[in-house]
Design a protein around this motif. Structure first.
Motif, PDB file in Angstrom:
ATOM      1  N   ASP A  76      24.804  32.821-103.632  1.00  0.00           N
ATOM      2  CA  ASP A  76      25.611  31.601-103.644  1.00  0.00           C
ATOM      3  C   ASP A  76      26.133  31.216-102.259  1.00  0.00           C
ATOM      4  O   ASP A  76      27.084  30.438-102.148  1.00  0.00           O
ATOM      5  CB  ASP A  76      26.804  31.777-104.599  1.00  0.00           C
ATOM      6  N   THR A  77      25.518  31.733-101.212  1.00  0.00           N
ATOM      7  CA  THR A  77      26.030  31.534 -99.860  1.00  0.00           C
ATOM      8  C   THR A  77      26.186  30.069 -99.472  1.00  0.00           C
ATOM      9  O   THR A  77      27.019  29.727 -98.646  1.00  0.00           O
ATOM     10  CB  THR A  77      25.166  32.275 -98.821  1.00  0.00           C
ATOM     11  N   LYS A  78      25.424  29.173-100.085  1.00  0.00           N
ATOM     12  CA  LYS A  78      25.518  27.748 -99.752  1.00  0.00           C
ATOM     13  C   LYS A  78      26.658  27.038-100.481  1.00  0.00           C
ATOM     14  O   LYS A  78      26.931  25.883-100.203  1.00  0.00           O
ATOM     15  CB  LYS A  78      24.198  27.054-100.085  1.00  0.00           C
ATOM     16  N   ASP A  79      27.302  27.717-101.427  1.00  0.00           N
ATOM     17  CA  ASP A  79      28.336  27.064-102.231  1.00  0.00           C
ATOM     18  C   ASP A  79      29.562  27.963-102.407  1.00  0.00           C
ATOM     19  O   ASP A  79      29.633  28.748-103.341  1.00  0.00           O
ATOM     20  CB  ASP A  79      27.777  26.683-103.600  1.00  0.00           C
ATOM     21  N   TRP A 186      31.645  34.916 -93.570  1.00  0.00           N
ATOM     22  CA  TRP A 186      30.605  34.071 -94.160  1.00  0.00           C
ATOM     23  C   TRP A 186      29.701  33.590 -93.035  1.00  0.00           C
ATOM     24  O   TRP A 186      30.174  33.142 -92.000  1.00  0.00           O
ATOM     25  CB  TRP A 186      31.311  32.906 -94.854  1.00  0.00           C
ATOM     26  N   PRO A 188      26.899  31.003 -93.214  1.00  0.00           N
ATOM     27  CA  PRO A 188      25.983  30.060 -93.869  1.00  0.00           C
ATOM     28  C   PRO A 188      24.923  29.574 -92.894  1.00  0.00           C
ATOM     29  O   PRO A 188      25.154  29.511 -91.682  1.00  0.00           O
ATOM     30  CB  PRO A 188      26.904  28.913 -94.268  1.00  0.00           C
ATOM     31  N   ALA A 189      23.764  29.255 -93.411  1.00  0.00           N
ATOM     32  CA  ALA A 189      22.706  28.662 -92.581  1.00  0.00           C
ATOM     33  C   ALA A 189      23.058  27.206 -92.367  1.00  0.00           C
ATOM     34  O   ALA A 189      23.181  26.440 -93.311  1.00  0.00           O
ATOM     35  CB  ALA A 189      21.362  28.795 -93.279  1.00  0.00           C
ATOM     36  N   LEU A 190      23.291  26.831 -91.128  1.00  0.00           N
ATOM     37  CA  LEU A 190      23.676  25.445 -90.822  1.00  0.00           C
ATOM     38  C   LEU A 190      22.529  24.702 -90.176  1.00  0.00           C
ATOM     39  O   LEU A 190      21.713  25.211 -89.516  1.00  0.00           O
ATOM     40  CB  LEU A 190      24.893  25.434 -89.884  1.00  0.00           C
TER      41      LEU A 190
END
Length: 190
Positions: A76-79, A186, A188-190
């Motif tokens: 769930d890393t994107k949310d 965290w 996240p891939a940006l």
């Protein structure tokens, strides 16, 4: 004869330790049914986390405690609104006060700072159930700091319409010897 016996025992012990270490490495690397999931992603960790308990420092002697068990799964890393867990806080002075427990609905971390929010699910504070609150933590080892969304209004029940993952800056100091917050950053891939 005694020396030979000692050498044999030491050799046998070393052989057993090497065998046990090899078996443990095989299991950890995915050997066997229990290790299969680990082998697929051996270095995967959760996307973010905030855990630990500490008491806040107050010169008047207030007993204020915050505890966290909040996690964002790697999947769930994107949310960050898919974070799960709970956090609990209490505040007592001279035998009066209240406690509350919230169900996590968002977790954002960066470096050693975390912001978590949740909806209060249980409390003895009138009007608090159903209210969203947010807390920030700065993980500084034994000198952790903390902030909360009701800092400006004084009461968690008075926070209205708070968005997810919102809290004040971590302005409060923890009581010496009690800070054990741990923040997993965290990425996240940006």
């Amino acid at each position: 004869m005694k020396r030979r016996t000692k050498i044999a025992v030491v050799s046998l012990t070393a052989a057993l330790l090497i065998t046990a270490g090899s078996a443990g490495a095989a299991v950890a690397s995915g050997g066997g049914a229990a290790g299969t999931a680990v082998a697929a992603h051996p270095h995967q960790r959760e996307a973010a986390a905030l855990t630990g308990t500490a008491k806040l420092y107050r010169s008047a002697g207030d007993d204020i405690t915050f505890s966290f068990d909040a996690h964002l799964a790697a999947a769930d890393t994107k949310d960050p609104t898919k974070a799960t867990g709970t956090f609990r806080f209490s505040h007592y002075l001279n035998g009066r006060g209240a406690w509350a427990e919230a169900s996590v609905d968002c977790l954002l971390t960066g470096g050693k700072v975390a912001v978590v929010s949740g909806v209060i699910t249980d409390s003895d504070l009138p009007g608090a159930k159903g209210t969203r609150v947010g807390v920030s933590v700065h993980d500084l080892g034994r000198h952790d700091r903390l902030g909360y969304s009701w800092a400006a209004v004084g009461n968690p029940a008075d926070v209205k319409d708070l968005p997810k993952c919102v809290a004040s800056a971590p302005f409060e100091k923890v009581k010496p010897g009690t800070g054990d917050f741990h923040v997993v950053p965290w990425h996240p891939a940006l």
